[in-house]
Every structure is written in structure tokens, then in C-alpha cells.
Design an enzyme around this catalytic site. Structure first.
Site, PDB file in Angstrom:
ATOM      1  N   HIS A 135       0.859  -1.187   0.000  1.00  0.00           N
ATOM      2  CA  HIS A 135       0.000   0.000   0.000  1.00  0.00           C
ATOM      3  C   HIS A 135       0.890   1.231   0.000  1.00  0.00           C
ATOM      4  CE1 HIS A 135      -3.384   2.636   0.814  1.00  0.00           C
ATOM      5  NE2 HIS A 135      -2.553   3.286   1.611  1.00  0.00           N
ATOM      6  N   ASP A 192     -15.113   2.921   7.765  1.00  0.00           N
ATOM      7  CA  ASP A 192     -14.062   3.810   7.258  1.00  0.00           C
ATOM      8  C   ASP A 192     -14.571   4.646   6.084  1.00  0.00           C
ATOM      9  OD1 ASP A 192     -11.315   4.832   6.946  1.00  0.00           O
ATOM     10  OD2 ASP A 192     -11.543   3.874   4.998  1.00  0.00           O
ATOM     11  N   ARG A 232     -14.289  13.046   7.489  1.00  0.00           N
ATOM     12  CA  ARG A 232     -12.998  13.695   7.805  1.00  0.00           C
ATOM     13  C   ARG A 232     -12.593  14.656   6.696  1.00  0.00           C
ATOM     14  NH1 ARG A 232      -9.384   8.943   7.977  1.00  0.00           N
ATOM     15  NH2 ARG A 232      -7.745  10.479   8.205  1.00  0.00           N
ATOM     16  N   SER A 289      -7.478   4.022   9.284  1.00  0.00           N
ATOM     17  CA  SER A 289      -8.241   3.997   8.038  1.00  0.00           C
ATOM     18  C   SER A 289      -7.568   3.073   7.017  1.00  0.00           C
ATOM     19  CB  SER A 289      -8.336   5.436   7.502  1.00  0.00           C
ATOM     20  OG  SER A 289      -8.761   5.464   6.179  1.00  0.00           O
ATOM     21  N   LYS A 292      -8.660  -1.315   6.100  1.00  0.00           N
ATOM     22  CA  LYS A 292      -8.962  -1.847   4.770  1.00  0.00           C
ATOM     23  C   LYS A 292      -7.978  -2.947   4.381  1.00  0.00           C
ATOM     24  CE  LYS A 292      -9.115   2.452   3.564  1.00  0.00           C
ATOM     25  NZ  LYS A 292      -9.226   3.807   3.087  1.00  0.00           N
TER      26      LYS A 292
HETATM   27  N1  URA Z   1      -5.886   7.034   2.779  1.00  0.00           N
HETATM   28  C1  URA Z   1      -6.835   6.389   3.471  1.00  0.00           C
HETATM   29  O1  URA Z   1      -7.320   5.345   3.057  1.00  0.00           O
HETATM   30  N2  URA Z   1      -7.248   6.920   4.647  1.00  0.00           N
HETATM   31  C2  URA Z   1      -6.732   8.048   5.148  1.00  0.00           C
HETATM   32  O2  URA Z   1      -7.129   8.460   6.217  1.00  0.00           O
HETATM   33  C3  URA Z   1      -5.753   8.725   4.409  1.00  0.00           C
HETATM   34  C4  URA Z   1      -5.331   8.192   3.227  1.00  0.00           C
END
Ligand code: URA
Length: 428
Positions: A84, A163, A170, A185, A189
Site C-alpha cells: 500500500h 471507514d 474527515r 483507516s 482496509k
Molecule cells: N488514505 C486512506 O485510506 N485513509 C486516510 O485516512 C488517508 C489516506
């Protein structure tokens, strides 16, 4: 047991620790619509200002995972590993990396996102390939993994829905830039995705979320701890995003550059980062067979790419979209390109149409920027420094404005350039 949203908000406002019960209830009730947006935004702001400790972050992440389904790859006969990136300008690394790691013996189940703001999204890039589909069912994902070794697709609505809802909130309440909230967050995932191993590419510099090494290290350490605590073998690399990665910025332009890398060519920074991350992904999965550098040279990574694209409906031989108009930006003087600011290039590419302002906006697949020089390269006055691509010529002016002051020519490369790989963060 039931809790009260106001008590939870006050606990964090007054710098207290949230209990496991408070966190589970708040995340669950917010997802079900029983806690109002304004209450969750107050809590997000209290968390941004006062932080959370390791236990609170781990529990918050677990609650977000539990808000949806967790994918399961136990039917597969090879280890799973994923990467990621926290996002940057010209960051097309997933495109060559996923098939490369598959060609070296691992399975790569990657759920990716779309771009918002100045950074591009992997799905937008892949969608520039005619026919390619981002949305797959769980059975289709399994089929693509079995046939190609790697799948890159959109996360379904069932993956960490808390999320999804919280991130949108947010975004409009000034609470994105909180390390506990960013870490939970991203990791909710990735853990829900079910990968066995994970390599995090935490970008540092003007084109990244994290502008300095200290905060990037803190985010990386927090995410690595979350991964390890959840049983995912996780490591992180901090990598440079003070200048763009590679020479192409924009959806189809980046796909073309990724294909060059898979064909054994491509810019040296893209090749180096792809191979470095591939080695980390394989090591994290406990595989030490084929070296990724060899798989780029012998065509096996390219074979895996072609299978992966075709399995998702794409035509790997189709001509990629091109923007209708181009415009060159000339170099102002003889010398060496000292710096080329990643954020400014990302913003210019976005204004050319490569990115979107609202998540429902379309992107222009052909728009973007081709760089003809990178920091450290010798340049001559009047040579094209970059070529801008757009569907409408009216877009050039605002892109040029974004590039004002973004580059300079001097006697040598600027002293402050970050090394491509800055440091490695691993769990305790
Ligand atoms: N990417 C995400 O998936 N979440 C965040 O809070 C910031 C970047």
C-alpha cells in the site's frame, strides 16, 4: 452495554483514554446511523488534537474491520502479499509491481482506490486500458488471482464501511491529518482485505500526505504495529516524494511507463522502487525464490501483467487514450535541474484533467505531464522541460500557473533532495 456519544466525545476532549467498549460502540453506532455526523466529527477533531494510544488505535481499527466483511484467501495454495502506498505524484508502482511479485511466486490480492486531489488513483490509471473493469465479485477476484497471480480491483461496499463513512466526514471537517485516524483507516482496509503480508510505501515530501521524515516515520511505525498486532507480517519503507516518481504523470501516460518497466526498460527510479518493494513483499511472505530483477528481464512479469489485464476484461494490446492537445514548457537556462516540486507537478496534472475535484467527477485518461528532465539532469535553455497534455487547450494556463516557482536550474542538483528509499521501519 450502551454508551452515550456525548460522554465519549468529552472523554477524548479532556485528553482521556477511550475504553474498548466506548470505541466499539461509537464506531458501530456511527456506521448504523445512530450517532450523528456532527458528533462523530467532534470526536474526530478531539482525536486529531489529543491523539490515541496504541491500544486505542488497535481497537479503533478492529472496530472498523468488524463493521464489514473480512476477505479470506485460505483456499489459495501460495502466500498472499500486498503493498500500500500513501500516495504521490507519478506513483504508478502498483502497476508493474503486482504482476512482478506474482511472477516470482506469490499471490497479490490488491484492493485499490481512485484519485482525489493532486495524487492519482490506481483504478483511474488502469481504467485507461480499453475494456478493463475495476469492480469484481469475490468469486471473480479469486478467478483472476488463480489465472494471473495478481488482481487489482475496487473494494466492495462491504469492506470496512465504517471507514468509508468516516473518511468522507474527515474530508469535509479538517480531520484527515491525524496519524491515528490515517493509520486506522488504511490498515482497517488492508487487514480486512485478508493479505498475509503487507509492505507499506510511506511517501515523504511536498507531493505526499507526510511532508517530513519525522511524521512519516510516526505514521509508518503506527501502521506496522497495527499490522503485526493483527497477524499480518508488515514492514514499511519511507520513500521520496519531493519530486515526481518517473517521467510520466497522468493516467494513460503512467500505464505506458509501467509497461516500459515490465518490458525491461523505464526510468531508473521507477525500476529501483518496483524491484525494492517486490523483494520486500516476497520476503514478508516468506518467499526467496526468483529475483524480481530477473523477472523484469525475462518477460515473465510482462506475461503476468497481460494475463491480469485480460482476466479483468482489458485488452493489453489496445492503443491507450491520448489527449487532444499538447504544450511544451521550455527550460529557462543552461545548467542542472536543481529541483522539481512534486506537489506543483501533481496540481498541474490535476488541472490538466488527470484528477478529479469531487469523487463522482470523471477523469481525462489522456491528460497529464511528460517530464523531459529530473533533478540532477543537465538541461539547456529552450529545450522542453516538460510536455503538458490536455483535452482542452483552455486548461494549459492554470496548469502553467501551478508550475510557477516549481523548478529551478543551477550549477548542481539541490542539496535537499531526499534519497529514493529513506529508511525501513519494521515491527518490534
Ligand atoms: N488514505 C486512506 O485510506 N485513509 C486516510 O485516512 C488517508 C489516506
Amino acid at each position: 452495554m450502551s454508551f452515550d456519544a456525548i460522554d465519549v466525545i468529552i472523554t477524548k476532549r479532556d485528553r482521556g483514554e477511550l475504553s474498548d467498549g466506548q470505541i466499539d460502540w461509537m464506531v458501530g453506532a456511527y456506521t448504523r446511523g445512530e450517532v450523528a455526523d456532527e458528533q462523530m466529527s467532534a470526536l474526530a477533531m478531539a482525536i486529531l488534537l489529543n491523539g490515541m494510544n496504541r491500544r486505542e488505535i488497535a481497537r479503533w481499527t478492529a472496530a472498523m474491520i468488524d463493521s464489514g466483511t473480512r476477505m479470506d484467501w485460505s483456499a489459495l495454495d501460495r502466500p498472499t502479499t500486498d503493498k500500500h502506498s500513501t500516495g504521490g505524484v507519478g506513483d504508478k508502482i502498483t502497476l508493474p509491481l503486482a504482476p512482478l511479485v506474482a511472477a516470482c511466486g506469490a499471490y497479490v490480492p490488491q484492493l485499490s482506490g481512485r484519485g482525489l486531489g493532486h495524487t492519482g488513483g490506481t483504478l483511474d490509471k488502469l481504467e485507461s486500458i480499453p475494456g478493463w473493469r475495476a469492480s469484481l465479485s469475490a468469486e471473480e477476484m479469486l478467478g483472476v488471482i488463480r489465472s494471473a497471480g495478481a488482481v487489482v480491483c475496487a473494494a466492495g461496499a462491504g469492506l470496512a464501511p465504517a471507514d468509508r463513512k468516516l473518511y468522507a466526514l474527515r474530508d469535509v471537517t479538517g480531520t484527515v491529518e491525524s496519524i491515528p485516524l490515517i493509520a486506522s483507516s488504511i490498515m482497517s482496509k488492508k487487514i480486512a482485505e485478508g493479505t498475509g503480508a503487507l509492505v507499506l510505501d510511506v511517501k515523504v515530501g511536498s507531493g505526499a500526505f507526510m511532508k517530513d521524515v519525522g511524521t512519516a516515520r510516526e505514521l509508518a511505525t503506527t501502521m506496522v504495529e497495527l499490522g503485526i498486532d493483527a497477524g499480518v507480517n508488515t514492514v514499511a519503507l519511507l520513500t521520496a516524494m519531493d519530486r515526481p516518481l518517473g517521467l510520466q504523470v497522468g493516467n494513460a501516460l503512467e500505464v505506458a511507463e509501467a509497461v516500459e518497466v515490465l518490458a525491461g526498460g523505464g526510468p531508473s527510479d521507477v525500476v529501483e522502487l518496483t524491484v525494492t518493494l517486490a523483494r520486500e513483499m516476497l520476503a514478508a511472505a516468506g518467499l526467496d525464490g526468483k529475483d524480481p530483477a530477473d523477472a523484469l528481464k525475462d518477460g515473465t512479469a510482462m506475461d503476468a501483467w497481460r494475463r491480469m489485464i485480460a482476466a479483468q476484461g482489458g485488452d493489453p494490446d489496445a492503443r491507450l487514450p491520448r489527449a487532444a492537445e499538447t504544450m511544451d514548457v521550455s527550460c529557462p537556462a543552461d545548467g542542472v535541474l536543481e529541483r522539481l516540486d512534486a506537489y506543483a507537478v501533481g496540481l498541474a496534472a490535476w488541472r490538466l484533467g488527470a484528477g478529479r475535484t469531487r469523487k463522482e467527477d470523471p477523469v481525462s485518461h489522456g491528460a497529464g505531464i511528460t517530464l523531459h528532465a529530473k533533478p540532477g539532469d543537465a538541461v539547456r535553455a529552450g529545450q522542453p522541460l516538460m510536455t503538458l497534455h490536455a483535452d482542452e487547450p483552455a486548461r494549459f494556463e492554470r496548469a502553467i500557473e501551478a508550475l510557477e516557482g516549481a523548478y529551478s536550474v543551477g550549477a548542481s542538483a539541490g542539496p535537499g533532495l531526499l534519497p529514493l528509499v529513506i529508511e525501513r521501519v519494521k515491527g518490534e
